[in-house]
Design a protein around this motif. Sequence first.
Motif, mmCIF file in Angstrom:
data_model
loop_
_atom_site.group_PDB
_atom_site.id
_atom_site.type_symbol
_atom_site.label_atom_id
_atom_site.label_comp_id
_atom_site.label_asym_id
_atom_site.label_seq_id
_atom_site.Cartn_x
_atom_site.Cartn_y
_atom_site.Cartn_z
ATOM 1 N N ALA A 71 5.080 -0.221 13.617
ATOM 2 C CA ALA A 71 3.941 0.269 12.617
ATOM 3 C C ALA A 71 4.090 0.085 11.068
ATOM 4 N N ALA A 72 5.377 -0.372 10.691
ATOM 5 C CA ALA A 72 5.567 -0.814 9.264
ATOM 6 C C ALA A 72 5.962 -2.002 9.258
ATOM 7 N N TRP B 61 5.695 10.001 -3.490
ATOM 8 C CA TRP B 61 5.473 8.732 -4.120
ATOM 9 C C TRP B 61 5.855 7.582 -3.026
ATOM 10 N N ILE B 62 4.887 6.357 -2.980
ATOM 11 C CA ILE B 62 5.016 5.461 -2.164
ATOM 12 C C ILE B 62 5.313 4.254 -2.908
ATOM 13 N N GLU B 63 6.547 3.584 -2.347
ATOM 14 C CA GLU B 63 6.948 2.211 -3.089
ATOM 15 C C GLU B 63 6.061 1.148 -2.794
ATOM 16 N N VAL B 64 5.615 0.358 -3.818
ATOM 17 C CA VAL B 64 4.859 -0.679 -3.517
ATOM 18 C C VAL B 64 5.402 -2.055 -4.104
ATOM 19 N N LEU B 65 6.513 -2.042 -4.825
ATOM 20 C CA LEU B 65 6.926 -3.467 -5.203
ATOM 21 C C LEU B 65 8.219 -3.307 -6.036
ATOM 22 N N VAL C 212 1.624 -7.433 0.450
ATOM 23 C CA VAL C 212 0.133 -7.213 0.576
ATOM 24 C C VAL C 212 -0.310 -6.420 1.494
ATOM 25 N N GLU C 213 0.443 -6.209 2.824
ATOM 26 C CA GLU C 213 0.269 -5.368 3.738
ATOM 27 C C GLU C 213 0.220 -3.873 3.292
ATOM 28 N N ARG C 214 1.327 -3.580 2.639
ATOM 29 C CA ARG C 214 1.580 -2.161 2.155
ATOM 30 C C ARG C 214 0.153 -1.807 1.196
ATOM 31 N N LEU C 215 -0.165 -2.776 0.477
ATOM 32 C CA LEU C 215 -1.183 -2.374 -0.420
ATOM 33 C C LEU C 215 -2.433 -2.153 0.313
ATOM 34 N N ALA C 216 -2.508 -3.125 1.198
ATOM 35 C CA ALA C 216 -3.869 -2.893 2.234
ATOM 36 C C ALA C 216 -3.830 -1.662 2.939
ATOM 37 N N MET C 217 -2.730 -1.185 3.551
ATOM 38 C CA MET C 217 -2.775 0.199 4.079
ATOM 39 C C MET C 217 -2.888 1.327 3.207
ATOM 40 N N MET C 218 -2.411 1.202 2.049
ATOM 41 C CA MET C 218 -2.723 2.150 1.117
ATOM 42 C C MET C 218 -4.242 2.136 0.642
ATOM 43 N N ARG C 219 -4.728 0.908 0.413
ATOM 44 C CA ARG C 219 -6.210 0.669 0.063
ATOM 45 C C ARG C 219 -7.103 1.143 1.118
ATOM 46 N N PHE C 220 -6.891 1.120 2.302
ATOM 47 C CA PHE C 220 -7.818 1.106 3.336
ATOM 48 C C PHE C 220 -7.404 2.431 4.319
ATOM 49 N N GLY C 221 -6.205 3.196 4.076
ATOM 50 C CA GLY C 221 -5.859 4.217 4.811
ATOM 51 C C GLY C 221 -5.320 3.657 6.415
ATOM 52 N N ILE C 222 -4.888 2.703 6.638
ATOM 53 C CA ILE C 222 -4.197 2.143 7.612
ATOM 54 C C ILE C 222 -3.072 2.603 7.942
ATOM 55 N N LYS D 113 0.385 -3.237 12.816
ATOM 56 C CA LYS D 113 -0.070 -3.944 13.880
ATOM 57 C C LYS D 113 -1.543 -4.150 13.860
ATOM 58 N N LEU D 114 -2.165 -3.225 13.596
ATOM 59 C CA LEU D 114 -3.609 -3.323 13.562
ATOM 60 C C LEU D 114 -3.970 -4.567 12.701
ATOM 61 N N CYS D 115 -3.490 -4.907 11.726
ATOM 62 C CA CYS D 115 -3.854 -6.057 10.741
ATOM 63 C C CYS D 115 -3.689 -7.306 11.508
ATOM 64 N N PHE D 116 -2.957 -7.378 12.397
ATOM 65 C CA PHE D 116 -2.585 -8.782 13.387
ATOM 66 C C PHE D 116 -3.178 -8.876 14.673
ATOM 67 N N GLU D 117 -3.694 -7.643 15.120
ATOM 68 C CA GLU D 117 -4.096 -7.777 16.742
ATOM 69 C C GLU D 117 -5.341 -8.343 16.903
ATOM 70 N N ASN D 118 -6.228 -8.661 15.722
ATOM 71 C CA ASN D 118 -7.784 -9.145 15.762
ATOM 72 C C ASN D 118 -8.780 -8.454 16.740
ATOM 73 N N ASP D 119 -8.353 -7.031 16.879
ATOM 74 C CA ASP D 119 -9.340 -6.241 17.675
ATOM 75 C C ASP D 119 -10.321 -6.018 16.550
ATOM 76 N N VAL D 120 -11.610 -6.718 17.301
ATOM 77 C CA VAL D 120 -12.817 -6.544 16.393
ATOM 78 C C VAL D 120 -13.422 -4.941 15.828
ATOM 79 N N ARG D 121 -13.129 -4.058 17.006
ATOM 80 C CA ARG D 121 -13.449 -2.656 16.802
ATOM 81 C C ARG D 121 -12.616 -2.255 15.339
ATOM 82 N N PHE D 122 -11.455 -2.660 15.117
ATOM 83 C CA PHE D 122 -10.786 -2.475 13.883
ATOM 84 C C PHE D 122 -11.418 -3.168 12.654
ATOM 85 N N LEU D 123 -11.450 -4.492 12.901
ATOM 86 C CA LEU D 123 -11.766 -5.478 11.967
ATOM 87 C C LEU D 123 -13.426 -5.075 11.390
#
Length: 349
Positions: free
Chosen positions: A212-213, A289-293, A322-332, A336-346
């Motif tokens: 998941a991470a 707190w969430i570590e970002v960089l 970038v994935e950590r920023l995206a997960m924080m940005r969009f609440g993901i 794994k969701l970022c790489f599974e190419n599931d249209v329902r997610f994207l």
Amino acid sequence: MAMKEQLAKIKEEALAAIQETSAAGNLDAVRVKYLGKKGELTAVLKQMGKLPAEERPAIGQIANEVRAALTDAIAAQNKVLADAALNAKLAAETVDVTIPGKKTDLGHKHPITIVIDEMKDIFTGMGFQVAEGPEIELAAYNFTRLNTEEGHPGREWTDTFYITEGKDDPKNDAVLLRSQTSPMQIRVMEAQKPPIRIIAPGRVYRKDEADAAHSPMFHQIEGMVVDKGVTMADLKGTLNEVVKSLYGEEAQTRFRPHHFPFTEPSCEVDVQCFACKGKGCPVCKGEGWIEVLGAGMIHPKVLEGCGIDTDIYSGWAFGMGVERLAMMRFGINNLKLCFENDVRFLEQF
């Protein structure tokens, strides 16, 4: 007089046939029937030799008038048929602009690409350039020249994807999939003299088990500044502005001491949890707190290895996932969701 009547009959029949045609092919058939080499008018004209000499001029004139009348009638009917065909085509192809159109599904940016483009916009607005380099690297660029010597855990085969071993110089010649975008620091400093302000986004690879991470392939953005009088205060001010640009003016950061081989001093940068505002919750694992960089002042050995005089110049660098920023940005909640190419997610982005 019989031939004169014959010509009149041909004219009458031909004109009627021309008027009745409804297609260009039929009209041409009528032309051949009456005006062709073996047509009815031609057959009559071939009999003119049998006429008395005094009658031939008059019959010839009548024959010419008949030919001219048929030719003109054919041309006029041909235009009528062409206009009718054009009008039919236009009517068939008419588009009613008041009818609702058919919706076309369009693609859009992947959430990872969205974040990378946002970061590019933020940093180019601050005067940075975007640098890109190879994903297949030499150990010299990925480790040695970044002050990461033999024995560091990151250099072990259990952590890095090696393609070939080094032959003459195992420490530097080994070919690998880059484990960070930090090699772009070296490549840019080799090719460019200070002042330098760059970010280097791109894919990196590490032998992490997918969960998941974590992912064996992910994205990083490396940033670097080299100039006269650059200090840790410049680093903190820049990163604070970046965080506020990403998460809003209320976003807060925290800098913690850390150690990286290629920076001294070094720090980890955290962002106050956007879900609980620092109180502690499952998103931040109760820490608030969430570590970002990771970041720090570029180690003098790294600068000197690229021929930069550390008595004149100093610099800072940072690297963020970038994935950590995206997960924080969009609440993901699952990488794994970022790489599974599931249209329902994207489709949500």
